[in-house]
Design an enzyme around this catalytic site. Structure first.
Site, mmCIF file in Angstrom:
data_model
loop_
_atom_site.group_PDB
_atom_site.id
_atom_site.type_symbol
_atom_site.label_atom_id
_atom_site.label_comp_id
_atom_site.label_asym_id
_atom_site.label_seq_id
_atom_site.Cartn_x
_atom_site.Cartn_y
_atom_site.Cartn_z
ATOM 1 N N ASP A 28 -3.369 8.355 -1.420
ATOM 2 C CA ASP A 28 -3.753 7.324 -0.443
ATOM 3 C C ASP A 28 -5.188 6.871 -0.711
ATOM 4 O O ASP A 28 -5.494 5.697 -0.825
ATOM 5 C CB ASP A 28 -3.617 7.946 0.963
ATOM 6 C CG ASP A 28 -3.927 6.968 2.079
ATOM 7 O OD1 ASP A 28 -3.755 5.745 1.870
ATOM 8 O OD2 ASP A 28 -4.327 7.433 3.165
ATOM 9 N N ASP B 250 -21.793 13.723 -28.195
ATOM 10 C CA ASP B 250 -20.394 14.041 -27.907
ATOM 11 C C ASP B 250 -19.785 13.064 -26.906
ATOM 12 O O ASP B 250 -19.460 13.386 -25.792
ATOM 13 C CB ASP B 250 -20.222 15.488 -27.436
ATOM 14 C CG ASP B 250 -21.248 15.857 -26.377
ATOM 15 O OD1 ASP B 250 -22.107 15.027 -26.086
ATOM 16 O OD2 ASP B 250 -21.153 16.969 -25.848
ATOM 17 N N HIS C 145 0.817 -1.222 0.000
ATOM 18 C CA HIS C 145 0.000 0.000 0.000
ATOM 19 C C HIS C 145 0.853 1.275 0.000
ATOM 20 O O HIS C 145 0.746 2.082 -0.927
ATOM 21 C CB HIS C 145 -1.003 -0.040 1.151
ATOM 22 C CG HIS C 145 -1.703 1.258 1.392
ATOM 23 N ND1 HIS C 145 -2.543 1.826 0.466
ATOM 24 C CD2 HIS C 145 -1.661 2.128 2.433
ATOM 25 C CE1 HIS C 145 -3.001 2.978 0.941
ATOM 26 N NE2 HIS C 145 -2.471 3.185 2.134
ATOM 27 N N HIS D 264 3.550 7.174 5.329
ATOM 28 C CA HIS D 264 2.305 7.827 5.740
ATOM 29 C C HIS D 264 1.481 7.048 6.766
ATOM 30 O O HIS D 264 0.694 7.632 7.496
ATOM 31 C CB HIS D 264 1.452 8.222 4.534
ATOM 32 C CG HIS D 264 0.590 7.126 3.987
ATOM 33 N ND1 HIS D 264 1.025 6.272 3.009
ATOM 34 C CD2 HIS D 264 -0.675 6.747 4.282
ATOM 35 C CE1 HIS D 264 0.056 5.420 2.721
ATOM 36 N NE2 HIS D 264 -0.990 5.680 3.482
ATOM 37 N N GLU E 170 0.714 5.865 12.585
ATOM 38 C CA GLU E 170 -0.619 5.490 13.007
ATOM 39 C C GLU E 170 -0.720 4.012 13.358
ATOM 40 O O GLU E 170 -1.348 3.633 14.340
ATOM 41 C CB GLU E 170 -1.553 5.805 11.849
ATOM 42 C CG GLU E 170 -2.983 5.836 12.185
ATOM 43 C CD GLU E 170 -3.747 6.219 10.932
ATOM 44 O OE1 GLU E 170 -3.383 7.234 10.304
ATOM 45 O OE2 GLU E 170 -4.668 5.491 10.570
ATOM 46 N N ASP E 171 -0.092 3.183 12.551
ATOM 47 C CA ASP E 171 -0.346 1.741 12.652
ATOM 48 C C ASP E 171 0.768 0.932 13.303
ATOM 49 O O ASP E 171 0.606 -0.245 13.547
ATOM 50 C CB ASP E 171 -0.579 1.147 11.252
ATOM 51 C CG ASP E 171 -1.827 1.704 10.616
ATOM 52 O OD1 ASP E 171 -2.686 2.195 11.365
ATOM 53 O OD2 ASP E 171 -1.937 1.646 9.386
#
Ligand code: MN
Length: 748
Positions: free
Chosen positions: A158, A280, A65, A90, A94-95
């Site tokens: 992301d 169009d 990811h 990124h 957080e993880d």
């Protein structure tokens, strides 16, 4: 992801990381300094290590990811090495156990700053608060974006990768993600000029929300591919020949491409036509390779050449070269009638303009030395100023900020002029009064007359591109509650609300003075210690509302004679009338105004009339019902729903940042229409009469009565005018007591 054991062997994992690194280096502009190369390698190693034991919903190792997000940043947005390193990092703070401090130490202040902006403040676990958190997290991202625009660009990458791999998620989560994307990220992509990403967001939205429609259009596009391509080749040929002959050495390329599935679907919906009737379906793009100084001349020359070959449709001509869009987009568009009478859109631009259009103006802004080439920087700065203004409204909650964001920052803009010819951008749909507040809140608050192009217009006149607007003020002018209906921007609304609030405080002071005088006369003491208790006794929730009502002469102060004031307490003189309920107005149905919007709903702890609001027609709430307010994005009003409304769950799940707490205020003087269904046994003529007499005898007015009978049974729908939910329950209880009635139910 989860803490599952690694399914990937160490060798396989190392191969994925190595491959990712190689692809990244390939997508970054050369030459790359050793320092940048080392930074990217370092960031990748740290991320690979930190995410080693995590697996995505799709089953792949998690590291795929951040690598993919970094790849999108480099390849599809055109960002540089620093952003790529940040994209790789990124999700680590957080993880994983990696801290921001570690990142600051290893990669420096700038990288840490960007990663911090990308780190969610709070995990979205609990569904109940998901909306609030989502709002808080987004305002956090926006704030970080003002510090470094790359934060939002990486966030877009992301989101894009999460959407590309959305199939790994449970269906309900898929829906929530695409709806959120549609309301925030898609307009943001548009605003940042990330056209390709915007188109992909829209296509994925359609694929998830309307899968059959998406399939249908994709299939038809595939079926007609060959014939369309042939058509485009035939269409382009004469243009190509003419350009070769007349452009004399200017390099150019021509692209022919179908429109996006989403835009075709959109057209089918808007114009209510079938796929076959959309002419169009394709646009061609002529891209010129010319120096900056020659851009305009060259583009108009091509325009002249194209329109001398094909019939031009003047209404479709759009010149974003002379005046670029506020998001930086520059291009010259027109539609012409091609062979067979088909409409073909022709876009004319230069390589520089094309690069900005495809990969976003924001990515180039400030970081690529494009400053010189840029006629448009000012408007981008202005946009940032507006975001700053929304974010810096300290009294607004994260949810209110989100609403302001969606309603104006992300909206299309209208471009108007001041009397001196200065440009101002307001959101599309903004009114003349919005303009006055946009210039300055003092000008807005004292605005008396507004002229557009010299002519006086109403305050709610909707501004059009190119309008020249002038405002005349009068220092005695004051906003009235009506003004809230004439404006659409949150800036104007906030200012008007603040002014009205100030006015209310003034009125409350007047009310207190009146009360003070009366209490002094009657009880020979000060009113101040008793104000709260008196407010309650009169049935008001809040002191302020009570005092304002006194100033407006809506409170019968003679009733003070029914009580004694002693030791800070209220003592009733007549025991019978002691309870405040018994004191409420006695003849409830004499001045009935069915469906009159009560002004006494409290939204977000503020008097409801400070918002324009309506009672939702899907659940028609009554006083006493538990309610909430939903701020609509299009009409910009608060809709009051019952907590038990069938739409409540959907609204709360997907738009919870638009939900505000609401409750009933002092609503004794207002009345509502409630419908009930009554079933029973038809005892012959007079049954219905007895039913309606019974209702009337309770002092309840009937607004409408419709009844049908069938083989000894009747069933009817009765609309009653009642003051509250409690009263409605009382009535239904009484009706149920009638022997011939078998059931009574409130109709939702
Ligand atoms: Mn992510």
């Amino acid at each position: 992801m989860s803490g599952m054991p690694p399914r990937t062997s160490n060798e396989e994992y190392a191969r994925i990381v190595r491959q990712g690194y190689r692809n990244l280096l390939r997508s970054l502009p050369k030459p790359l300094s050793d320092e940048d190369r080392r930074m990217i390698r370092d960031a990748l190693d740290l991320a690979a290590e930190a995410h080693r034991h995590q697996v995505r919903m799709t089953g792949e190792p998690y590291i795929t990811h951040p690598i993919a997000v970094a790849q999108i940043c480099a390849e599809e947005i055109g960002l540089g090495p620093t952003a790529v390193a940040c994209a790789l990092l990124h999700d680590v703070v957080e993880d994983t156990s990696v801290s921001l401090e570690m990142i600051r130490e290893r990669f420096g202040e700038r990288v840490a700053l960007i990663v911090e902006g990308l780190t969610k403040l709070d995990e979205e676990k609990d569904d109940k608060y998901a909306g609030e958190r989502q709002a808080i997290n987004l305002t956090h991202v926006m704030r970080a974006m003002l510090v470094d625009v790359r934060v939002i660009l990486i966030k877009m990458a992301d989101r894009l990768h999460n959407l590309r791999t959305i199939k790994g998620m449970p269906p309900e989560k898929q829906q929530r993600i695409v709806i959120e994307t549609d309301s925030i990220y898609t307009p943001l992509a548009h605003r940042l000029g990330l056209y390709n990403i915007k188109t992909e967001f829209q296509d994925i939205y359609l694929k998830i929300i309307h899968p059959e429609k998406y399939r249908e259009i994709a299939d038809k596009l595939a079926q007609t591919k060959r014939s369309r391509e042939q058509y485009i080749r035939d269409f382009i040929r004469p243009i190509e020949e003419a350009l070769h002959k007349q452009l004399k050495g200017i390099k150019f390329r021509i692209l022919g491409r179908p429109k996006s599935i989403y835009s075709i679907w959109n057209k089918m919906c808007q114009k209510e036509v079938a796929f076959e009737d959309i002419y169009d379906l394709f646009a061609i793009r002529i891209i010129l390779d010319v120096p900056f100084e020659e851009e305009r001349m060259a583009c108009w020359m091509v325009y002249a050449i194209v329109t001398s070959i094909y019939q031009n449709i003047p209404a479709r001509q759009k010149d974003w070269i002379t005046t670029p869009k506020a998001n930086g987009y520059e291009s010259l568009h027109t539609s012409v009638i091609g062979p067979g009478g088909k409409y073909v859109e022709v876009q004319i631009r230069t390589e520089r303009m094309n690069d900005i259009a495809e990969r976003g103006y924001a990515a180039h802004w400030k970081y690529k030395g494009l400053k010189l080439l840029n006629r448009n920087e000012n408007t981008f700065e202005k946009w940032f100023d507006r975001i700053r203004e929304v974010l810096e409204n300290n009294t607004a909650s994260a949810k209110e900020i989100m609403v302001a964001f969606e309603d104006e920052i992300l909206e299309e803009e209208v471009h108007v002029l001041t009397p001196k010819g200065e440009s101002r951008f307001l959101k599309e749909g903004a009114t003349a009064l919005d303009f006055a507040f946009d210039i300055h809140s003092d000008i807005g608050c004292t605005c008396r007359i507004i002229r557009v192009n010299g002519a006086v217009v109403p305050f709610n006149y909707v501004l059009k591109n190119g309008d020249q607007v002038s405002v005349e003020t009068d220092k005695n002018a004051r906003p009235t509650p009506d003004w809230l209906k004439y404006v659409t921007t949150s800036k104007a609304k906030n200012r008007i609300r603040a002014a009205l609030k100030k006015e209310r405080f003034k009125m409350a002071a007047d009310g207190l003075e009146i009360l003070e005088r009366k209490v002094q006369r009657l009880f020979n003491c000060s009113a101040e210690p008793y104000v709260e208790a008196l407010a309650k006794w009169y049935g008001f929730d809040q002191r302020l509302e009570f005092l304002v009502a006194i100033a407006l002469q809506q409170v019968d102060l003679l009733r003070l004679k029914e009580i004694r004031l002693e030791n800070g307490k209220i003592e009733p003189i007549v025991q019978l009338n002691a309870s405040p309920d018994a004191q409420k107005p006695q003849e409830p149905t004499t001045t009935v105004k069915p469906n009159a919007a009560p002004t006494d709903i409290i939204i977000n702890d503020e008097p409801g009339h400070l918002y324009s609001y309506v009672l939702a027609s899907c659940c028609t709430p009554l006083p006493g019902d538990a309610i909430f307010a939903y701020i609509t994005s299009r009409e910009n009003v608060a809709k009051i729903h019952r907590e038990s409304c069938p739409n409540a769950t959907y609204l709360k799940r997907n738009y919870s940042y638009r939900i505000f707490p609401a409750r009933w205020g002092n609503v004794a003087q207002f009345h509502f229409v409630a419908a009930i269904a009554v079933k029973g046994i038809d005892q012959g003529p007079g049954t219905i009469q007895r039913l309606s007499d019974h209702i009337s005898s309770m002092g309840i007015n009937i607004r409408s009565f419709s009844i049908a009978g069938d083989r000894g049974y009747f069933s009817g729908r009765i609309e009653l005018i009642v003051a509250s939910n409690a009263q409605l329950q009382q009535v239904t209880k009484e009706i149920r007591k009638l022997k011939f009635v078998t059931s009574v139910e409130r109709i939702e």
